[in-house]
Design an enzyme around this catalytic site. Structure first.
Site, short mmCIF file in Angstrom:
data_model
loop_
_atom_site.label_atom_id
_atom_site.label_comp_id
_atom_site.label_asym_id
_atom_site.label_seq_id
_atom_site.Cartn_x
_atom_site.Cartn_y
_atom_site.Cartn_z
N LYS A 35 -7.24 -1.40 9.09
CA LYS A 35 -8.49 -2.07 8.68
C LYS A 35 -8.30 -3.59 8.62
CE LYS A 35 -8.74 0.15 4.76
NZ LYS A 35 -7.51 0.99 4.88
N ARG A 110 -14.55 2.24 -1.97
CA ARG A 110 -13.52 3.28 -1.93
C ARG A 110 -13.91 4.50 -2.75
NH1 ARG A 110 -8.90 -0.30 -0.62
NH2 ARG A 110 -7.09 0.96 -0.16
N ARG A 149 5.28 -1.92 7.40
CA ARG A 149 4.36 -3.06 7.27
C ARG A 149 5.05 -4.20 6.52
NH1 ARG A 149 -1.62 -2.27 4.99
NH2 ARG A 149 -0.58 -1.29 3.22
N ARG A 182 5.17 -4.77 0.59
CA ARG A 182 4.36 -4.52 -0.60
C ARG A 182 4.99 -3.43 -1.45
NH1 ARG A 182 -1.74 -3.85 1.70
NH2 ARG A 182 -1.67 -2.22 0.10
N ARG A 193 -1.19 7.22 -2.56
CA ARG A 193 -2.39 6.60 -1.99
C ARG A 193 -3.09 7.51 -1.00
NH1 ARG A 193 0.53 1.96 0.34
NH2 ARG A 193 -1.38 1.11 1.18
#
Ligand code: ADP
Ligand code: ADP
Ligand code: ZN
Length: 239
Positions: A35, A110, A149, A182, A193
């Site tokens: 996203k 969300r 990431r 992160r 998540r």
């Protein structure tokens, strides 16, 4: 393949539209779907603001503001930040003058509650969500993407150690800032998540499909290919 997607989509409903401007778009998908990567590119091309609640919360946490303290514990665990905090932040952001041009939301809404609040905010402004782009990505690919990431500590730019590596290891191409992993991109938080996504966020697909504004995009392809698919959809909407 592409045409089949297009026919199944709700494009005909969305189509009665104006130009690029004043587009109110949502980029939707599970964590790690791409996203943020796509939102940055698309928003820049369209000249509309890219609004990422995740980026806003991370910035607040890095600056150690009151909001930052409140949201950090939820984020690190992979839980959602409570709705009342989230909608207050978004409502403030949408009041800013750059949003008069339209906007591209990434990571919001969300929950169904957040989506309903967004509808009410826009209704007051005589506007509505024009399209929701649903990035579909398989779970294995999501895990591959999240576990590698890396994010720039200074400007928030997003990289992937294999699929989208920086030119210089550990350094941001755009600003030279340090790249970090992160806290919520570690295994436990990733699992949490994904569960939270399935339980609380995925129901929004039906919410927007019923409104006739959801467009599915195959997000498993390369960054460039996904970008092309999204551009094609936006072009269809515009024409
Ligand atoms: P999200 O905002 O949905 O959580 P990101 O845009 O941060 O997702 O992407 C998650 C990770 O996957 C990042 O490391 C990014 O560089 C990488 N990525 C994004 N899109 C693709 C893609 N189409 N193919 C491979 N890797 C991708
Ligand atoms: P990703 O796309 O990788 O899931 P984001 O950067 O969008 O991550 O969000 C990171 C975290 O910030 C979420 O796991 C959650 O804790 C919090 N967050 C971001 N947006 C929202 C939202 N709309 N509602 C609740 N929590 C949010
Ligand atoms: Zn940077």
């Amino acid at each position: 393949m592409w045409m089949r997607k297009l026919e199944r989509s709700d494009l005909t409903t969305i189509k009665a539209k104006k130009g690029w401007l004043k587009m109110h778009l949502i980029l939707f998908g599970p964590p790690g779907a791409g996203k943020g990567t796509q939102a940055e590119r698309i928003a820049k091309k369209m000249g509309i603001p890219h609004i990422s609640t995740g980026d806003m919360f991370r910035e607040a946490a890095a600056k150690k503001t009151e909001l930052g303290f409140k949201v950090k514990e939820y984020m690190d665990k992979g839980e959602l930040v409570p709705d009342d905090i989230v909608v207050r932040v978004v409502e403030e952001r949408l009041k800013q003058s750059d949003c008069e041009k339209g906007f591209l939301l990434d990571g919001f809404p969300r929950t169904v509650f957040q989506a309903e609040v967004l509808d009410r905010i826009l209704e007051r402004l005589n506007r509505k969500v024009d399209a929701v782009i649903n990035l579909e990505v398989g779970e294995e690919e999501i895990i591959r993407r999240l576990s590698n990431r890396r994010v720039c500590r200074v400007c928030g730019a997003v990289y992937h150690l294999i699929f989208n590596p920086p030119k210089v290891q550990g350094r941001c191409d755009k600003c030279g800032g340090e790249l970090y992993q992160r806290d919520d991109d570690r295994e436990e938080a990733i699992k949490r998540r994904l569960k939270v996504y399935l339980e609380q966020t995925k129901p929004l697909i039906e919410y927007y499909r019923k409104k006739g504004i959801l467009v599915d995009v195959d997000g498993n392809k390369s960054i460039g290919e996904v970008e092309k698919s999204i551009e094609q959809i936006l072009k269809e909407i515009k024409d």
